[in-house]
Design a protein around this motif. Structure first.
Motif, PDB file in Angstrom:
ATOM      1  N   VAL A 106      -0.809  -2.905 -11.614  1.00 53.33           N
ATOM      2  CA  VAL A 106       0.201  -3.263 -10.622  1.00 53.33           C
ATOM      3  C   VAL A 106       1.599  -3.044 -11.187  1.00 53.33           C
ATOM      4  N   LEU A 107       2.467  -2.467 -10.351  1.00 53.30           N
ATOM      5  CA  LEU A 107       3.863  -2.234 -10.693  1.00 53.30           C
ATOM      6  C   LEU A 107       4.753  -3.047  -9.757  1.00 53.30           C
ATOM      7  N   VAL A 108       5.828  -3.589 -10.309  1.00 49.87           N
ATOM      8  CA  VAL A 108       6.831  -4.281  -9.503  1.00 49.87           C
ATOM      9  C   VAL A 108       8.199  -3.731  -9.889  1.00 49.87           C
ATOM     10  N   PRO A 109       9.165  -3.755  -8.955  1.00 46.34           N
ATOM     11  CA  PRO A 109      10.498  -3.227  -9.275  1.00 46.34           C
ATOM     12  C   PRO A 109      11.183  -4.064 -10.350  1.00 46.34           C
ATOM     13  N   THR A 118       5.092  -4.548  -4.318  1.00 48.53           N
ATOM     14  CA  THR A 118       4.133  -4.224  -5.377  1.00 48.53           C
ATOM     15  C   THR A 118       3.471  -2.890  -5.065  1.00 48.53           C
ATOM     16  N   PHE A 119       3.399  -2.055  -6.075  1.00 51.69           N
ATOM     17  CA  PHE A 119       2.657  -0.799  -6.014  1.00 51.69           C
ATOM     18  C   PHE A 119       1.560  -0.874  -7.073  1.00 51.69           C
ATOM     19  N   SER A 120       0.605   0.025  -6.994  1.00 51.57           N
ATOM     20  CA  SER A 120      -0.418   0.118  -8.032  1.00 51.57           C
ATOM     21  C   SER A 120      -0.718   1.578  -8.316  1.00 51.57           C
ATOM     22  N   LEU A 121      -1.193   1.852  -9.519  1.00 49.48           N
ATOM     23  CA  LEU A 121      -1.515   3.211  -9.910  1.00 49.48           C
ATOM     24  C   LEU A 121      -2.757   3.686  -9.179  1.00 49.48           C
ATOM     25  N   ASP A 122      -2.702   4.914  -8.685  1.00 50.56           N
ATOM     26  CA  ASP A 122      -3.826   5.489  -7.965  1.00 50.56           C
ATOM     27  C   ASP A 122      -4.900   6.009  -8.906  1.00 50.56           C
ATOM     28  N   GLY A 123      -4.560   6.221 -10.166  1.00 50.44           N
ATOM     29  CA  GLY A 123      -5.506   6.711 -11.167  1.00 50.44           C
ATOM     30  C   GLY A 123      -4.984   6.397 -12.548  1.00 50.44           C
ATOM     31  N   ASP A 124      -5.765   6.742 -13.568  1.00 52.58           N
ATOM     32  CA  ASP A 124      -5.321   6.519 -14.943  1.00 52.58           C
ATOM     33  C   ASP A 124      -4.067   7.340 -15.229  1.00 52.58           C
ATOM     34  N   LEU A 125      -3.208   6.785 -16.063  1.00 53.18           N
ATOM     35  CA  LEU A 125      -1.902   7.390 -16.332  1.00 53.18           C
ATOM     36  C   LEU A 125      -1.664   7.444 -17.831  1.00 53.18           C
ATOM     37  N   LEU A 126      -1.345   8.623 -18.343  1.00 54.23           N
ATOM     38  CA  LEU A 126      -0.986   8.807 -19.752  1.00 54.23           C
ATOM     39  C   LEU A 126       0.489   9.189 -19.826  1.00 54.23           C
ATOM     40  N   LEU A 127       1.255   8.381 -20.576  1.00 57.00           N
ATOM     41  CA  LEU A 127       2.690   8.595 -20.724  1.00 57.00           C
ATOM     42  C   LEU A 127       2.986   8.949 -22.173  1.00 57.00           C
ATOM     43  N   LEU A 128       3.555  10.112 -22.401  1.00 56.19           N
ATOM     44  CA  LEU A 128       3.924  10.551 -23.743  1.00 56.19           C
ATOM     45  C   LEU A 128       5.380  10.172 -24.026  1.00 56.19           C
ATOM     46  N   ARG A 286       0.821   3.784  -5.202  1.00 55.17           N
ATOM     47  CA  ARG A 286       0.742   3.494  -3.775  1.00 55.17           C
ATOM     48  C   ARG A 286       1.025   2.030  -3.508  1.00 55.17           C
ATOM     49  N   HIS A 287       1.535   1.765  -2.309  1.00 59.44           N
ATOM     50  CA  HIS A 287       1.903   0.409  -1.929  1.00 59.44           C
ATOM     51  C   HIS A 287       0.646  -0.370  -1.531  1.00 59.44           C
ATOM     52  N   ALA A 288      -0.192  -0.647  -2.509  1.00 56.08           N
ATOM     53  CA  ALA A 288      -1.435  -1.372  -2.283  1.00 56.08           C
ATOM     54  C   ALA A 288      -1.856  -2.020  -3.594  1.00 56.08           C
ATOM     55  N   ARG A 289      -2.048  -3.317  -3.556  1.00 57.72           N
ATOM     56  CA  ARG A 289      -2.475  -4.056  -4.753  1.00 57.72           C
ATOM     57  C   ARG A 289      -3.923  -4.498  -4.573  1.00 57.72           C
ATOM     58  N   GLY A 404       2.381  -0.932   5.303  1.00 54.49           N
ATOM     59  CA  GLY A 404       3.522  -1.204   6.172  1.00 54.49           C
ATOM     60  C   GLY A 404       4.785  -0.510   5.700  1.00 54.49           C
ATOM     61  N   THR A 405       5.852  -0.705   6.457  1.00 56.44           N
ATOM     62  CA  THR A 405       7.120  -0.020   6.184  1.00 56.44           C
ATOM     63  C   THR A 405       7.828  -0.542   4.942  1.00 56.44           C
ATOM     64  N   ALA A 406       7.419  -1.722   4.434  1.00 57.83           N
ATOM     65  CA  ALA A 406       8.108  -2.288   3.269  1.00 57.83           C
ATOM     66  C   ALA A 406       7.983  -1.404   2.041  1.00 57.83           C
ATOM     67  N   GLY A 407       6.956  -0.557   1.980  1.00 57.09           N
ATOM     68  CA  GLY A 407       6.768   0.287   0.801  1.00 57.09           C
ATOM     69  C   GLY A 407       7.612   1.543   0.782  1.00 57.09           C
ATOM     70  N   ASN A 408       8.257   1.914   1.881  1.00 51.84           N
ATOM     71  CA  ASN A 408       9.095   3.114   1.910  1.00 51.84           C
ATOM     72  C   ASN A 408      10.381   2.854   1.131  1.00 51.84           C
ATOM     73  N   HIS A 409      10.702   3.724   0.203  1.00 54.94           N
ATOM     74  CA  HIS A 409      11.890   3.516  -0.636  1.00 54.94           C
ATOM     75  C   HIS A 409      12.407   4.869  -1.129  1.00 54.94           C
ATOM     76  N   PRO A 410      13.679   4.945  -1.492  1.00 52.72           N
ATOM     77  CA  PRO A 410      14.245   6.211  -1.982  1.00 52.72           C
ATOM     78  C   PRO A 410      13.842   6.482  -3.418  1.00 52.72           C
ATOM     79  N   ALA A 411      13.927   7.744  -3.803  1.00 49.91           N
ATOM     80  CA  ALA A 411      13.646   8.122  -5.185  1.00 49.91           C
ATOM     81  C   ALA A 411      14.630   7.439  -6.123  1.00 49.91           C
ATOM     82  N   GLY A 412      14.181   7.218  -7.359  1.00 47.91           N
ATOM     83  CA  GLY A 412      15.038   6.594  -8.358  1.00 47.91           C
ATOM     84  C   GLY A 412      14.773   5.126  -8.572  1.00 47.91           C
ATOM     85  N   LEU A 413      13.905   4.502  -7.763  1.00 45.35           N
ATOM     86  CA  LEU A 413      13.593   3.084  -7.947  1.00 45.35           C
ATOM     87  C   LEU A 413      12.830   2.900  -9.259  1.00 45.35           C
ATOM     88  N   GLU A 414      13.226   1.912 -10.049  1.00 46.15           N
ATOM     89  CA  GLU A 414      12.618   1.679 -11.360  1.00 46.15           C
ATOM     90  C   GLU A 414      11.571   0.574 -11.272  1.00 46.15           C
TER      91      GLU A 414
END
Length: 659
Positions: A106-109, A118-128, A286-289, A404-414
């Motif tokens: 789960v990700l939160v701003p 709240t968003f959540s990862l759709d799959g496994d994520l590797l960050l270098l 995605r906007h789904a927890r 719902g519409t609450a998950g729509n947001h502009p690029a650049g959100l941290e």
């Protein structure tokens, strides 16, 4: 005079009885003469008037269950809440070591972002731990352009001898053996104005690619090598924004300088794609927890409290109709399609209960429920339409919260992880796709409009519509030639239909040509929709080059700026996708008229100047002379483009420009 409209549900019992009795002499041929209330026939007439009165009263008041049942017969239903999606990555220089995220994390701003999102990862994520990533296009460094928000056109330079897109990546820490073989994703965000939904969109459609990309990898010490088989191109050959996924190769072990490149033998795009963002190490969010309640307590206070609330409700059910399960606050707002409910009966058997839009069409044994997203409640049947749930000794429930519409947001959100690595993520693209659940009236309107949509290719207009509204590709124009077979162009073939297509592009692409992938996509659509006895061909439209001469009066000398303005004005007017009087593209088969071009060219001249002469010639017909008196025809399904313009003043030498 104007007749009053008939209101069927305004007819009362007395009106129906009187109308029926007035028809008795006619209907009986004069044999029924006793019309008193004591007559048994009149009694039956009054009974039928009563029954008809009840039906007329509700004839335009269809219940919600009846409307849902009719929608189900049409193979449709109200749409559930839409889920917003985006892609996330870490900014350069923000990590000291590699980190990983798991599907469902789960990700939160960060502070300052929307509260409660709240968003959540759709799959496994590797960050270098990327310190820097230099971007070159056809051998030219374009890193600064991308960092300053300027889109970079791809496949503009030909025969550069370099990969089309290359990344030179420097890491803060080298690749470890545990990372070898792990999948990593490179995000490519295109600036296409939303013409094609990106890979992560729910509206994305897989279409054959315009080009076959080759992925090349290197460790900074030698030549680039092709990536191992199995890598995936989510961009569809750079047709849309997406992810390039591949496994970290063994030669990267211990390296802190990496090379990643994309190459193609040639460009097949109708218009050069524009790259706006690149990120090494990214994934879809995605906007789904996800929330899951198991069949036993886990020791987690939040989980056990939610489970206890649900078990108390299900254990206390009585074998009566209208039972409801009220979801606790931790489940709000639940996404309808994600609900998975299992109840354990007293015999110890687990039974799955599915969600349905309406219980009215079900039999009494169907294990189903209706979910109200707004009230966060599950409602069960009455034994006639849907089964009545018995008291359950245990329960399992899985769902996703969000949408719902609450998950729509502009690029650049941290973003930050709620429970996971200490890493800051950023949305590389706008979060889009979130919408509220469809109301019944909205669904009824949408479905009624959908009934009028073209789904079968019967008329010539049907073929045009199916091509021009096809999903998964940028918009194209189409022109249909019934009876035309490309293999026998001089003969009429009754069983053949040819569709000529041209992509709708910007002004910088003078003679756009549909790519092979788009043509294959159109053929597949029309093949599924065509009449059984017809053969359908889809081919690129022929776009013929035109040379124009213009002579101007009233200027002692033709300025270069005026010549350029004339070039732009006429080039746009003759454009296959932007031209014509309506600005929607030069009409298929429309002839070239000197008088028409004189009027258009006059709009590109300064005050006091006028067009004295316009002459036209088709460059692919070398034997034809310039024509300034009559129409220059083209064939019915052809288009044109301005290949050359020669503008001059009668008092000056010719200014020639080749586009």
């Amino acid at each position: 005079m104007t007749l009053a409209s008939l209101s069927l549900d305004g007819l009362a019992w007395e009106d129906l009885r009187r109308l029926g009795q007035q028809q008795v002499p006619i209907a009986s041929g004069g044999r029924w003469t006793h019309h008193a209330a004591v007559d048994s026939g009149i009694t039956l007439l009054e009974l039928f008037a009563f029954l008809l009165d009840q039906q007329l009263f509700v004839m335009d008041q269809l219940s919600p269950e009846m409307q849902l049942a009719i929608m189900a017969l049409l193979g449709d239903a109200p749409r559930t809440a839409g889920v917003a999606r985006t892609i996330v990555a870490v900014p350069e220089g923000s990590l000291a070591n590699p980190v990983t995220g798991q599907a469902g994390d789960v990700l939160v701003p960060l502070s300052g972002g929307p509260a409660g999102l709240t968003f959540s990862l759709d799959g496994d994520l590797l960050l270098l731990p990327v310190q820097s990533a230099a971007v070159t296009v056809a051998g030219e460094d374009r890193t600064l352009d991308l960092r300053q928000g300027r889109a970079v056109r791809l496949f503009v330079r030909e025969d550069s001898g370099e990969p089309e897109l290359a990344l030179s990546v420097t890491l803060a820490a080298p690749i470890t053996p545990t990372l070898v073989g792990r999948e990593i994703a490179i995000a490519l965000v295109l600036d296409d104005g939303g013409a094609v939904p990106p890979e992560w969109s729910a509206a994305a459609v897989d279409v054959p690619p315009p080009i076959e990309l080759a992925l090349l990898l290197g460790d900074g010490t030698g030549a680039l090598r092709p990536a191992a088989p199995g890598w995936r191109d989510g961009t569809g050959g750079l047709r849309r924004s997406g992810l390039i996924r591949f496994a970290i190769p063994p030669e990267w072990d211990g390296r802190d300088r990496l090379q990643i490149a994309l190459a193609a033998p040639a460009s097949g795009h109708a218009e050069p794609p524009a790259l706006s963002r690149v990120a090494v190490g990214s994934g879809i969010a995605r906007h789904a927890r996800p929330v899951r309640i198991g069949s036993a307590d886990t020791g987690d206070a939040a989980h056990d409290a939610l489970r206890g609330d649900i078990v108390r409700q299900t254990a206390g059910w009585l074998p009566l109709s209208g039972q409801e399960l009220v979801l606790p606050d931790g489940f709000y707002p639940a996404i309808e399609d994600s609900l998975r409910l299992s109840l354990q009966d007293r015999a110890g058997d687990w039974q799955d209960w599915s969600r349905t839009d309406s219980l009215a069409s079900l039999d009494g044994e169907a294990r189903a429920h209706v979910f109200d997203r707004t009230r966060s409640r599950l409602r069960f049947g009455d034994g006639y339409a849907g089964r009545v749930p018995a008291p359950a000794q245990n329960v399992q429930l899985a769902l996703e919260v969000g949408g719902g519409t609450a998950g729509n947001h502009p690029a650049g959100l941290e973003w930050r992880f709620v429970a996971g690595p200490a890493a800051t993520l950023v949305s590389l693209a706008d979060g889009t796709g979130g919408c509220e659940a469809e109301m019944l009236g909205e669904a009824r309107l949408r479905i009624s409009l959908a009934l009028a949509q073209v789904t079968r290719a019967v008329t010539a207009e049907d073929h045009e519509t199916l091509v021009e509204t096809a999903d998964g590709v940028a918009r194209h124009r189409a022109s249909v030639a019934p009876g035309f077979d490309p293999a026998f162009p001089c003969n009429y073939s009754p069983d053949s239909i040819t569709v000529f297509v041209v992509p709708v592009t910007g002004a910088r692409t003078s003679a756009p040509r549909a790519d092979a992938g788009a043509l294959a996509h159109f053929r597949a659509i029309l093949e599924a929709a065509r009449l059984l006895t017809t053969r359908v061909f889809v081919v690129p439209a022929t776009i013929r080059p035109v040379e124009v001469q213009i002579e101007v009066e009233g200027l002692p000398q033709l300025p270069a700026t005026t010549a350029a303005q004339l070039r732009d004005t006429l080039g746009r007017y003759l454009h296959p996708a932007l031209g014509g009087a309506a600005g929607t593209g030069w009409p298929f088969g429309h002839p070239l008229r000197p008088s028409e071009l004189m009027r258009v060219a006059a709009g590109g001249l300064p005050q006091g100047a006028r067009v004295a002469r316009v002459a036209i010639r088709l460059l692919d017909d070398p034997g034809r002379e310039f024509n300034n008196c009559s129409d220059t025809p083209i064939r019915p399904h052809e288009l044109i483009w301005l290949a050359s313009l020669h503008a001059s003043s009668l008092a000056d030498a010719t200014v020639g420009d080749v586009l």
